[in-house]
Design an enzyme around this catalytic site. Structure first.
Site, PDB file in Angstrom:
ATOM      1  N   CYS A  82       0.802  -1.233   0.000  1.00  0.00           N
ATOM      2  CA  CYS A  82       0.000   0.000   0.000  1.00  0.00           C
ATOM      3  C   CYS A  82       0.830   1.277   0.000  1.00  0.00           C
ATOM      4  CB  CYS A  82      -0.957  -0.012   1.195  1.00  0.00           C
ATOM      5  SG  CYS A  82      -0.147   0.330   2.773  1.00  0.00           S
ATOM      6  N   CYS A 128       1.871  -3.797   8.668  1.00  0.00           N
ATOM      7  CA  CYS A 128       1.614  -2.442   8.187  1.00  0.00           C
ATOM      8  C   CYS A 128       0.327  -1.927   8.829  1.00  0.00           C
ATOM      9  CB  CYS A 128       1.475  -2.470   6.659  1.00  0.00           C
ATOM     10  SG  CYS A 128       0.908  -0.900   5.968  1.00  0.00           S
ATOM     11  N   CYS A 151      12.599  -7.541  12.540  1.00  0.00           N
ATOM     12  CA  CYS A 151      13.127  -8.503  11.564  1.00  0.00           C
ATOM     13  C   CYS A 151      12.106  -8.592  10.435  1.00  0.00           C
ATOM     14  CB  CYS A 151      13.297  -9.846  12.274  1.00  0.00           C
ATOM     15  SG  CYS A 151      13.995 -11.121  11.227  1.00  0.00           S
TER      16      CYS A 151
HETATM   17 ZN   LIG Z   1       0.585  -1.654   3.773  1.00  0.00          ZN
END
Ligand SMILES: [Zn+2]
Length: 162
Positions: A82, A128, A151
């Site tokens: 995104c 995210c 990580c």
């Molecule tokens: Zn994203």
């Protein structure tokens, strides 16, 4: 009335197992809704198979395979799903693990975390904050000042030079 084969004892066992099943879900972040959420079909269309496996199935790329391991230029690492800016080159370091590693996210709201049990013990999963795509895990063996190691699967990131 209980079906004869489903004894009370069996029901109790089922009840105990259900929370674990929830925690073992392959897409830990899927239960929440995200501002840039898409349907499974849409994600399959916009992501490569490897990106889909990591971002939408909480998969892990093979160590030492990401070209971003050696990326040392100044810039930002954005979500490949995104384009949300996630990590900065200013916080990247060589952890020697074979995955791009950062001691913090680019800002506080860029990523979210959850707990997963995919390999049998609790780990801090990181995703995210905008699309919910799985990025990797956060461990407590990073360098100062945070002591954290994000990580991250390189396949979940796109590098944007400054
Ligand atoms: Zn994203």
């Amino acid at each position: 009335m209980l079906p004869p084969r489903l004894s009370r004892r069996r029901l109790i066992a089922l009840g105990a197992a259900l929370p674990l099943l929830g925690a073992c879900s392959a897409a830990p972040a899927a239960a929440k809704s995200f501002p840039k959420a898409r349907s499974e079909a849409e994600w399959r269309r916009v992501l490569t198979a490897e990106q889909f496996y990591v971002l939408r199935r909480a998969g892990t790329e093979r160590a030492f395979t990401s070209p971003l391991n050696g990326e040392k230029r100044k810039g930002a690492f954005v979500c490949v799903g995104c384009a949300n800016p996630l990590y900065s080159s200013a916080h990247k370091y060589d952890s020697g693990t074979g995955w791009p590693s950062f001691w913090r996210a680019i800002d506080k709201g860029a990523v979210g975390t959850s707990t997963d049990y995919l390999i049998g013990y609790p780990r801090t999963e990181v995703h995210c904050a905008d699309c919910g795509g799985h990025l990797g895990h956060i461990f407590g063996d990073g360098p100062p000042p945070t002591g954290k190691r994000h990580c991250i699967n390189g396949v979940a990131l796109r590098f944007v030079p400054a």
